[in-house]
Write an enzyme that holds these catalytic residues in place. Sequence first.
Site, PDB file in Angstrom:
ATOM      1  N   ASP A 176       0.850  -1.190   0.000  1.00  0.00           N
ATOM      2  CA  ASP A 176       0.000   0.000   0.000  1.00  0.00           C
ATOM      3  C   ASP A 176       0.889   1.245   0.000  1.00  0.00           C
ATOM      4  OD1 ASP A 176      -3.003   0.966   0.612  1.00  0.00           O
ATOM      5  OD2 ASP A 176      -1.616   2.240   1.746  1.00  0.00           O
ATOM      6  N   ILE A 177       0.581   2.215  -0.863  1.00  0.00           N
ATOM      7  CA  ILE A 177       1.361   3.455  -0.920  1.00  0.00           C
ATOM      8  C   ILE A 177       1.012   4.313   0.290  1.00  0.00           C
ATOM      9  CG2 ILE A 177       1.894   5.519  -2.264  1.00  0.00           C
ATOM     10  CD1 ILE A 177       1.065   3.983  -4.766  1.00  0.00           C
ATOM     11  N   ASN A 184      -2.330  12.833  -3.362  1.00  0.00           N
ATOM     12  CA  ASN A 184      -3.247  13.209  -4.442  1.00  0.00           C
ATOM     13  C   ASN A 184      -3.865  14.579  -4.200  1.00  0.00           C
ATOM     14  OD1 ASN A 184      -3.182  11.241  -6.439  1.00  0.00           O
ATOM     15  ND2 ASN A 184      -4.679   9.933  -5.450  1.00  0.00           N
ATOM     16  N   ASP A 193      -1.495   9.625 -10.599  1.00  0.00           N
ATOM     17  CA  ASP A 193      -1.501   8.588 -11.638  1.00  0.00           C
ATOM     18  C   ASP A 193      -0.096   8.332 -12.163  1.00  0.00           C
ATOM     19  OD1 ASP A 193      -4.208   8.348 -11.382  1.00  0.00           O
ATOM     20  OD2 ASP A 193      -4.710   9.397 -13.256  1.00  0.00           O
ATOM     21  N   GLU A 219      -4.565   2.341  -4.463  1.00  0.00           N
ATOM     22  CA  GLU A 219      -3.122   2.417  -4.256  1.00  0.00           C
ATOM     23  C   GLU A 219      -2.559   1.114  -3.690  1.00  0.00           C
ATOM     24  OE1 GLU A 219      -4.932   4.514  -0.574  1.00  0.00           O
ATOM     25  OE2 GLU A 219      -5.448   4.121  -2.659  1.00  0.00           O
TER      26      GLU A 219
END
Length: 305
Positions: A176-177, A184, A193, A219
């Site tokens: 997971d980011i 964002n 993106d 993500e």
Amino acid sequence: MTKEELYLSILDNIQDGVYYVDIHRKIKFWNKGAEQITGYQADEMLGLECSESKLNHIDEFGNHLCITGCPLFATNIDGVVRTERVFVRHKNGYRIPLLTTVYPIKENGVIVGSVEIFTRNSPKAYDDDLIENLSEKAMHDSLTKLPNRSYLESFLQYKFSEYQRFGKRFALLFVDIDHFRVFNNTYGHDVGDLVLTDIAKSIVNIIKKDDMFGRWGGEEFVGIFSINRNYEASAIAERIRHLVENTVVTNSDGQELKVTISVGVTVSKPQDTPDDIIKRADSLMYQSKHNGRNMVSTDVSAENI
């Protein structure tokens, strides 16, 4: 002439394609009908694992069967006769539709391999690029071009079958980011993106043919990697974490931006189901989140067995 030689002679001269694979899916027989239909001669096919051949079976739904749903592999395991409509790549580069049926071969009640009989399902040939594009759309994420969740789930089922049948261990990574929603909101979804696509480009270069790394959703990413020793799982996870940490994205203002990831990694266990291993890796990923992010959490010991 022995009975075996007689039977092989008959099989070699029928118009349908016939080939036999052993329990490890190595091609041991490839008849003249198979040569005529596919363009590949016997000496080009014998000794190869069917997944190593250039036929690249795709079903009518776009699934790459050699990766996610090989009927030969399944019949070698359970002995069930299977019939499939597939597209294979002819030696000259176009796709041909086939109707295939797979039968188990047994010696003293034990499955020792399978035979596939195939015939042209239509006289029409299809452009290979068209079929590949349809498959890409069905099984890959449109943004990152990585395998999508459906593809990952099919591949995971395949890896479990391999593990249960042959004991081939694999590691599963849940990624997971970190703080991606904040990223964002701060820099815009276009930059977000770009981060996703650049991460995909970085990681895809280290993926081997027996492995898969794809986008689970948003993500989140999942990686499935073949291993020989359990300690390899953490090493793979750390390599991916390091790759992402050192991936730089430049926005329209010339600002260099980075993200980090939290990773959970575990390995296949005899009592597992696909849902079990996903949940375990997901839980370990959240452990990384709670312990500071940009790290790998694992339940795998350092043992070398």
